[in-house]
Enzyme design. Structure first.
Site, PDB file in Angstrom:
ATOM      1  N   ARG A 177       0.969  -1.165  -0.090  1.00  0.00           N
ATOM      2  CA  ARG A 177      -0.049  -0.014   0.096  1.00  0.00           C
ATOM      3  C   ARG A 177       0.844   1.311  -0.109  1.00  0.00           C
ATOM      4  O   ARG A 177       0.195   2.333  -0.081  1.00  0.00           O
ATOM      5  CB  ARG A 177      -0.875  -0.173   1.207  1.00  0.00           C
ATOM      6  CG  ARG A 177      -0.087  -0.190   2.459  1.00  0.00           C
ATOM      7  CD  ARG A 177      -1.363  -0.653   3.368  1.00  0.00           C
ATOM      8  NE  ARG A 177      -0.600  -1.094   4.833  1.00  0.00           N
ATOM      9  CZ  ARG A 177      -0.008  -2.080   5.158  1.00  0.00           C
ATOM     10  NH1 ARG A 177      -0.200  -3.030   4.088  1.00  0.00           N
ATOM     11  NH2 ARG A 177       0.458  -2.487   6.107  1.00  0.00           N
TER      12      ARG A 177
ATOM     13  N   GLU B 224      -5.624  -0.626   6.529  1.00  0.00           N
ATOM     14  CA  GLU B 224      -4.722  -1.802   6.421  1.00  0.00           C
ATOM     15  C   GLU B 224      -3.456  -1.569   7.441  1.00  0.00           C
ATOM     16  O   GLU B 224      -2.868  -2.591   7.816  1.00  0.00           O
ATOM     17  CB  GLU B 224      -4.281  -2.263   5.090  1.00  0.00           C
ATOM     18  CG  GLU B 224      -3.638  -3.855   4.892  1.00  0.00           C
ATOM     19  CD  GLU B 224      -3.581  -4.003   3.421  1.00  0.00           C
ATOM     20  OE1 GLU B 224      -4.557  -4.317   2.795  1.00  0.00           O
ATOM     21  OE2 GLU B 224      -2.294  -4.147   3.108  1.00  0.00           O
TER      22      GLU B 224
ATOM     23  N   LYS C 196      -5.250 -14.851   2.272  1.00  0.00           N
ATOM     24  CA  LYS C 196      -4.598 -15.584   1.117  1.00  0.00           C
ATOM     25  C   LYS C 196      -4.904 -16.991   1.235  1.00  0.00           C
ATOM     26  O   LYS C 196      -4.835 -17.778   0.474  1.00  0.00           O
ATOM     27  CB  LYS C 196      -3.346 -14.766   0.664  1.00  0.00           C
ATOM     28  CG  LYS C 196      -3.278 -13.513   0.112  1.00  0.00           C
ATOM     29  CD  LYS C 196      -1.999 -12.989  -0.101  1.00  0.00           C
ATOM     30  CE  LYS C 196      -2.054 -11.432  -0.768  1.00  0.00           C
ATOM     31  NZ  LYS C 196      -0.857 -11.061  -1.169  1.00  0.00           N
TER      32      LYS C 196
HETATM   33  C1  G6Q Z   1      -0.640  -4.129   0.831  1.00  0.00           C
HETATM   34  C2  G6Q Z   1      -1.195  -5.390   0.927  1.00  0.00           C
HETATM   35  C3  G6Q Z   1      -1.913  -6.070  -0.145  1.00  0.00           C
HETATM   36  C4  G6Q Z   1      -1.066  -6.290  -1.438  1.00  0.00           C
HETATM   37  C5  G6Q Z   1      -2.006  -7.312  -2.517  1.00  0.00           C
HETATM   38  C6  G6Q Z   1      -1.282  -7.788  -3.551  1.00  0.00           C
HETATM   39  O1  G6Q Z   1      -0.118  -3.654   1.621  1.00  0.00           O
HETATM   40  O2  G6Q Z   1       0.188  -6.122   1.263  1.00  0.00           O
HETATM   41  O3  G6Q Z   1      -2.873  -5.071  -0.562  1.00  0.00           O
HETATM   42  O4  G6Q Z   1      -0.655  -5.292  -2.067  1.00  0.00           O
HETATM   43  O5  G6Q Z   1      -2.266  -8.412  -1.679  1.00  0.00           O
HETATM   44  O6  G6Q Z   1      -0.230  -8.499  -3.480  1.00  0.00           O
HETATM   45  P1  G6Q Z   1       1.066  -8.785  -4.395  1.00  0.00           P
HETATM   46  O7  G6Q Z   1       1.459  -7.218  -5.088  1.00  0.00           O
HETATM   47  O8  G6Q Z   1       2.011  -9.591  -3.843  1.00  0.00           O
HETATM   48  O9  G6Q Z   1       0.215  -9.293  -5.637  1.00  0.00           O
END
Ligand code: G6Q
Length: 537
Positions: free
Chosen positions: A269, A354, A505
């Protein structure tokens, strides 16, 4: 048992002070100090920040600043900027600020200067973006790419979507941009409606390159492309990746040359200024993108160096603590008066919730105080015709952030004045309301008077900037990033991990095979078993 925070001297003083000031209204505060409307204002880095319409006196602010000092905010801030591993649960530095550091600066992560690495990726992105913009990036059949589809989710989607929408005015209109995030196949199917695989480029944005949603959509995109293009070698012309996981990217068929990397010290994020911004750079061009980075950097410098009393993210963060922890406010409205900013509240939801949606301290103790505020919002004036009713006359206290720009990008006679008049009027009405006598003065029948009274005393901040430019968007995002940091530091939590996301996940992975095989025995609770059974039938 109280924690260090609620036991601290500054906290105790704030509790005492709260009891004294709780009943004092914003109207009273304005009466007491006629200059309040200009003295409770900070103008820094091109942002006019009016925090006069808050339920705070000079003493409240001074106690809040003491709290920040007592909690070691300045030292913690320095730890972040200098690359110490403040994301302790993942043993990582937190260096999104390095992503916008000027060439030539030095920022160490594990003893290694990361700034040259950052600029190497930025340069590579710029070369690629220019090729696409000039029509020189050719698809497999020799046609220039015209459509760019970013596939990613969470931090790998919300920043790019928000920035594209916010900066659409600056985007190259001969290119089409679409964004796919949801694992729901409808999202992908709609995103490629009307597009031709021959001139469509997919950017697979995934830090880990293992996220279920993104991988499923990337496979769908590959199948969609190859159905028309035939050869597997087309993948290298129509797919590029933004990722830290080179091995998986190459396995997918993407040319290692076309990977735009970033690092584990950039949280999802906090990644919109990393290579995750590739779609943004293609849309607005490298020069505008540099302006965006400059805006972020100006606020990084401001946050790092301005005294607490003039520090925008510090004041914002402390006001948030005041309402969240003393007034018991649960939510915070974000109301941009600019339609291009329509995805900004959604972007902030992830950034804030988050980050600070945590219930244990860095030391692993359960907090005995509330943390992360719920952020939500919509652009004005649309929100005025829906949920503002509750903010004005409901029973909940909802501090609001109004965000406006003096100049409009698309001039239509008077409409900019209407827009900004509405923004200013809403802040005024929330703060000062309308008394029963004022209502009666309008010859309102007595039985309707209580319905038409606005008690006011509802706090808001107003952020005014010149114009929605890439630079100013960068400033606004960085301002909220650092506000989140301030609050995390006071609450003694880690804003930089996301165990809740990790859990999500894993959980679905257990159920997928149970949906696909009707014979698999189910060992969940009775509700989960029944829902799976309903789907199976
Ligand atoms: C952000 C989180 C989450 C992440 C997504 C995508 O701070 O960790 O939103 O960005 O789960 O993850 P990937 O970029 O690894 O696909």
């Amino acid at each position: 048992m109280s924690t260090d925070l609620t036991n601290s001297a500054a906290w105790k003083s704030l509790e005492k002070h709260f009891r004294e000031i709780e009943k004092v209204t914003i109207k009273d505060l304005f009466k007491l100090d006629e200059t309040r409307g200009t003295s409770f204002v900070t103008q820094e880095a091109g942002i006019y920040f009016d925090y006069s319409k808050h339920r705070v006196s000079a003493e409240t602010l001074s106690l809040l600043f003491s709290l920040a000092e007592e909690r070691g905010l300045e030292a913690k801030r320095e730890d972040m900027f200098s690359g110490r591993k403040i994301n302790t649960t993942e043993n990582r530095s937190v260096l999104h600020t390095a992503l916008r550091a000027p060439k030539g600066s030095t920022i160490l992560a594990d003893g290694h200067n990361v700034v040259p690495d950052v600029h190497a990726v930025l340069d590579k992105m710029a070369v690629f973006a220019e090729k696409v913009r000039r029509g020189e990036w050719l698809g497999f059949t020799g046609k220039p790419v015209k459509n760019i589809v970013n596939i990613g989710i969470g931090g790998s989607d919300l920043g790019p979507v928000m920035a594209y929408e916010a900066l659409k005015y600056y985007a190259m209109r001969t290119l089409t941009f679409r964004f796919v995030s949801n694992v729901d196949g409808n999202d992908f199917s709609e995103a490629v409606q009307g597009l031709d695989p021959e001139d469509t480029l997919f950017i697979i944005s995934s830090k880990t390159f293992t996220t279920l949603e993104t991988m499923a959509n990337a496979q769908a995109a590959r199948a969609w492309s190859l159905k028309k293009l035939g050869s597997i070698s087309a993948v290298a012309r129509h797919f590029v990746a933004v990722s830290t996981n080179e091995k998986e990217v190459v396995k997918f068929g993407i040319d290692a040359e076309n990977i735009f990397g970033f690092w584990d010290w950039v949280g999802g994020r906090y990644s919109m200024t990393s290579a995750i911004g590739l779609s943004t750079m293609i849309a607005i061009g490298p020069e505008n993108y540099q302006q965006l980075l400059d805006g972020f950097h100006q606020i990084d410098v401001h946050f790092r160096t301005a005294p607490l009393t003039r520090n925008i993210p510090v004041i914002m963060g402390l006001l948030g603590i005041w309402y969240n922890n003393f007034f018991g406010a649960q939510t915070q409205g974000v109301l941009p008066y600019d339609n291009y900013m329509k995805r900004f509240p959604a972007y902030l939801q992830q950034l804030t919730m988050e980050s600070n949606g945590k219930q244990v301290t860095l030391g692993g103790k359960r907090t005995d105080y509330q943390t992360g505020t719920i952020y939500w919002g919509e652009p004005g004036t649309n929100g005025q015709h829906s949920f503002y009713q509750l903010i004005h006359q409901g029973t909940k206290l909802i501090p609001c952030d109004f965000i406006g720009f003096k100049e409009t990008l698309n001039e239509l006679p008077s409409q900019q004045d209407y827009l900004i008049a509405n923004m200013i009027a809403q802040g005024e009405a929330l703060a000062f309301g309308k008394t029963a006598d004022e209502v009666r003065a309008g010859n309102v029948p007595e039985e309707l008077v209580p319905h038409k009274v606005f008690e006011g005393n509802r706090p808001s901040s107003t952020f005014f900037l010149d114009k929605l430019t890439p630079e100013n968007l960068g400033k606004l995002v960085a301002m909220y990033e650092h506000c989140v940091f301030v609050q995390g530091a006071i609450w003694d939590i880690n804003p930089f991990d996301q165990m809740g996301v990790e859990l999500g996940k894993v959980l679905a992975q257990n159920i997928i095979p149970e949906l696909q095989d009707n014979e698999k025995p189910l060992n969940h609770d009775s509700s989960t078993n029944a829902l799976i059974g309903f789907y199976r039938k």
